[in-house]
Design an enzyme around this catalytic site. Structure first.
Site: not given
Length: 181
Positions: A34-36
């Protein structure tokens, strides 16, 4: 490598920027991070797509500004922590990419919200106040999706028919198929 994928150039709002910076090498090529900082959902795994369209979709740039061609775009089905199957839409196929990335920005644009638990070990992704995805914090401070990919196996021009459930259609890039097997 400490920067598996990094943004190109400055703070531009390019549609081809993706970013993962870690102090550990990627060892779990099946996991979704999960990559912001990723501008889009991306994977190198062509066989995971349930629907797929090849074509010219630009490039994804890594830390040294090397560009990888985006070979296609499509949808990938993932069984979540609670058994519900959700469709991750608009995933870019980037051969050579070392991590599978879910863009928190794309999910947020689609109406999803995020909350970190007080235990500092989980990231909850919510749609209409219901947790639909969970990320577990790794030793290198990244969040790994709790779920598993359901390989699609469509042909180059094929499109799999997926029934949409009650959580679908919000444009978040992740729709529920309503199945809980």
């Amino acid at each position: 490598s400490s920067a598996n994928v990094a943004a190109r150039g400055d703070d531009s709002d390019s549609s081809s920027d993706v970013l993962v910076v870690s102090d550990r090498r990627s060892t779990k090529s099946e996991a979704w991070m999960l990559d912001s900082a990723s501008s889009f959902h991306a994977t190198s795994k062509r066989e995971w797509f349930s629907s797929y369209k090849s074509g010219e979709f630009g490039s994804a740039y890594v830390g040294d500004d090397t560009g990888y061609r985006v070979a296609g775009i499509g949808d990938i089905k993932i069984k979540m922590f609670d058994g519900v199957e959700r469709m991750l839409r608009g995933v870019r196929h980037v051969p050579g990419l070392r991590r599978n990335l879910i863009s928190l920005g794309v999910l947020h644009d689609g109406g999803m919200e995020f909350r970190c638990d007080r235990d500092k070990k989980t990231l909850n992704i919510m749609e209409d106040e219901v947790t639909v995805m969970i990320g577990e914090r790794t030793a290198s401070h990244l969040y790994k999706l709790q779920g598993s990919t359901i390989a699609g196996g469509v042909t180059e021009t094929g499109v799999a028919g997926i029934a949409e459930g009650s959580h679908g259609g919000g444009g978040s890039g992740a729709d529920s198929s309503g199945s809980s097997q």
